[in-house]
Design a protein around this motif. Structure first.
Motif, PDB file in Angstrom:
ATOM      1  N   ALA A 141       0.844  -1.195   0.000  1.00 17.68           N
ATOM      2  CA  ALA A 141       0.000   0.000   0.000  1.00 17.68           C
ATOM      3  C   ALA A 141       0.880   1.245   0.000  1.00 17.68           C
ATOM      4  O   ALA A 141       1.979   1.256   0.557  1.00 17.68           O
ATOM      5  CB  ALA A 141      -0.916   0.003   1.220  1.00 17.68           C
ATOM      6  N   LEU A 199      -2.484   0.328   8.546  1.00 16.68           N
ATOM      7  CA  LEU A 199      -2.046  -0.643   7.534  1.00 16.68           C
ATOM      8  C   LEU A 199      -1.081  -1.652   8.160  1.00 16.68           C
ATOM      9  O   LEU A 199      -1.192  -2.865   7.924  1.00 16.68           O
ATOM     10  CB  LEU A 199      -1.362   0.083   6.373  1.00 16.68           C
ATOM     11  N   TYR A 246       3.813  -1.005   3.636  1.00 16.35           N
ATOM     12  CA  TYR A 246       3.400   0.283   3.070  1.00 16.35           C
ATOM     13  C   TYR A 246       4.601   1.182   2.843  1.00 16.35           C
ATOM     14  O   TYR A 246       5.697   0.953   3.374  1.00 16.35           O
ATOM     15  CB  TYR A 246       2.403   0.987   4.001  1.00 16.35           C
ATOM     16  N   ALA A 256      -2.852  -0.941  -3.144  1.00 16.43           N
ATOM     17  CA  ALA A 256      -3.744  -0.008  -2.452  1.00 16.43           C
ATOM     18  C   ALA A 256      -3.125   1.381  -2.439  1.00 16.43           C
ATOM     19  O   ALA A 256      -1.908   1.533  -2.285  1.00 16.43           O
ATOM     20  CB  ALA A 256      -4.016  -0.482  -1.023  1.00 16.43           C
ATOM     21  N   LYS A 308      -6.955  -1.699  -8.121  1.00 23.53           N
ATOM     22  CA  LYS A 308      -6.453  -1.377  -6.793  1.00 23.53           C
ATOM     23  C   LYS A 308      -7.629  -0.962  -5.916  1.00 23.53           C
ATOM     24  O   LYS A 308      -8.717  -0.688  -6.430  1.00 23.53           O
ATOM     25  CB  LYS A 308      -5.434  -0.233  -6.862  1.00 23.53           C
ATOM     26  N   VAL A 325      -8.603  -0.207   4.673  1.00 20.16           N
ATOM     27  CA  VAL A 325      -7.934  -0.325   3.368  1.00 20.16           C
ATOM     28  C   VAL A 325      -7.166  -1.642   3.302  1.00 20.16           C
ATOM     29  O   VAL A 325      -7.217  -2.355   2.288  1.00 20.16           O
ATOM     30  CB  VAL A 325      -6.991   0.870   3.129  1.00 20.16           C
ATOM     31  N   GLY A 326      -6.477  -1.981   4.383  1.00 14.34           N
ATOM     32  CA  GLY A 326      -5.719  -3.228   4.403  1.00 14.34           C
ATOM     33  C   GLY A 326      -6.604  -4.445   4.210  1.00 14.34           C
ATOM     34  O   GLY A 326      -6.270  -5.355   3.428  1.00 14.34           O
ATOM     35  N   MET A 338      -7.849  -4.564   0.591  1.00 16.74           N
ATOM     36  CA  MET A 338      -6.766  -4.966  -0.308  1.00 16.74           C
ATOM     37  C   MET A 338      -6.510  -6.463  -0.207  1.00 16.74           C
ATOM     38  O   MET A 338      -6.349  -7.160  -1.220  1.00 16.74           O
ATOM     39  CB  MET A 338      -5.502  -4.195   0.033  1.00 16.74           C
TER      40      MET A 338
END
Length: 405
Positions: free
Chosen positions: A251, A273, A280, A302, A333, A388-389, A392
């Motif tokens: 990410a 994340l 990341y 991401a 993504k 988000v993690g 993804m």
């Protein structure tokens, strides 16, 4: 001047540009303009160079042969970094044929306004015998101009690939096995990310076509960067990943900030994340060039974008980056947005609107915080990172992830 040989009677005669630092908004540390000379019954020059380097091209040719002995000039691509030398080269060699694609013929007329040049238009599959060797041609429209084509030297199995498989990479060395592989692949990734991402569907089609033709390729000779002689399969395999937008499970948190509030939020997002087990990278647009960020965007899975609100809009560097990214159209993504604001807070919605134009899934509606975030609001940023993690990871596992907007 030493002769740089690809194979028997085949030479590199291009030029190295140690000066240029910007290529259409893409930050580079120089480049090469590769041209190639084939000595046969019909002496053939494949491509030329950018105008200011015409003298270097002619000097290298004269080190091998009298330029007036060149019979054919192949123009794989008309963009001026490859064709700028043409008017002077045409005067110097007076070739029997200027070999180009149909769209290349059109572009040459539009660039140089010389209907008197001896054009020889070729189509995919057409062959021209040079004597002991044979050239065949493959039109590669929109990689990355309509005129683009490949030239294949059958007997030596060398593919002169124009702007494909290249890199803006100034080096004293000419071949892939003579330079650091880490640096080379980073530069090749940056080149694809900043020039060819938009054309990925055409790259997919081309790679399938080359595979169907079963062309044996011992060497890839692009118009920029080094010649791939030791392992051309490595860059072909990389293109097959990049053109299908395969993510690497990482990410990126990309942000710009005014008084560090959005920076605080970015670091909290990154913590989320990390807690979700996602690797990341943080990119502050104040110190990272758009093209370097885009290099990592190519393979990232991401994107989390953050901007403070300024004058009812995004900060200028975020506008610059998003317009640049939108033109290249990365895909497949997940993404989310965040930002601090004073009294209006439009930046988050504007970032969302641009992301929605792309084949990228917004997995969060976006997070806005007035002025300076306090502890609980930073906790929301951490949770945004976790969200988000998770999204993804679901996408990487093949699950369908729906946009929240």
């Amino acid at each position: 001047m030493r002769k740089i040989k690809l194979a028997n009677n085949i030479y590199w005669v291009g030029a190295v540009d140690w000066i240029t630092r910007d290529f259409h908004g893409y930050s580079i540390n120089g480049t090469t303009y590769n041209a190639f000379l084939i000595i046969d019954d019909k002496v053939t020059l494949i491509d030329t160079v950018k105008g200011p380097y015409t003298g270097e091209l002619l000097h290298r040719i004269r080190n091998i042969i009298d330029p007036k002995k060149i019979d054919y000039l192949v123009v794989n691509h008309v963009e001026m970094d490859h064709s700028g030398a043409l008017p002077e080269i045409m005067e110097a060699i007076n070739p029997e044929k200027v070999i180009c694609s149909k769209m290349g013929h059109k572009a040459l007329l539009q660039h140089f306004h010389r209907p008197d040049w001896p054009y020889h238009v070729v189509t995919s599959g057409e062959e021209i015998r040079l004597g002991q060797r044979t050239l065949s041609f493959l039109e590669t429209r929109m990689l990355h101009w309509p005129d683009s084509m490949f030239t294949y030297l059958k007997e030596d199995q060398i593919l002169f690939s124009s702007d494909a498989f290249g890199a803006h990479f100034a080096s004293s060395e000419r071949f892939d096995d003579e330079v650091s592989q880490d640096i080379l692949m980073r530069e090749a990734t940056k080149y694809y990310a900043n020039i060819l991402t938009l054309y990925s569907p055409f790259v997919q089609k081309l790679l399938a076509q080359v595979q169907e033709m079963q062309l044996p390729i011992k060497m890839l000779a692009p118009d920029h960067g080094v010649v791939w002689r030791s392992n051309p399969a490595a860059i072909i395999e990389a293109y097959s990943r990049w053109c299908t937008h395969q993510g690497n499970g990482k990410a990126l948190v990309i942000y710009d900030t005014m008084w560090d509030s959005t920076k605080m939020m970015a670091r909290a997002v990154a913590e989320g994340l990390h807690e979700q087990g996602v690797e990341y990278k943080l990119f502050d647009l104040q110190v990272n060039h758009r093209s370097d960020v885009m290099t990592d965007v190519l393979e990232a899975s991401a994107l989390v974008l953050g901007s403070s609100t300024l004058n009812n809009g995004m900060l200028p560097r975020m506008v610059d980056f998003l317009m640049y990214m939108r033109g290249l159209r990365p895909a497949k993504k997940v993404a989310a947005t965040f930002g601090s604001y004073g009294w209006s807070g439009e930046a988050v919605g504007m970032m969302n609107a641009i992301i929605k134009e792309l084949d990228i899934v917004l997995c969060h509606k976006g997070l806005k915080v007035p002025y300076v975030p306090e502890h609980g609001q930073l906790g929301q940023c951490v949770e945004l990172g976790r969200t988000v993690g998770r999204a993804m990871q679901a996408m990487m596992a093949g699950e369908k992830v729906e946009s929240v907007l």
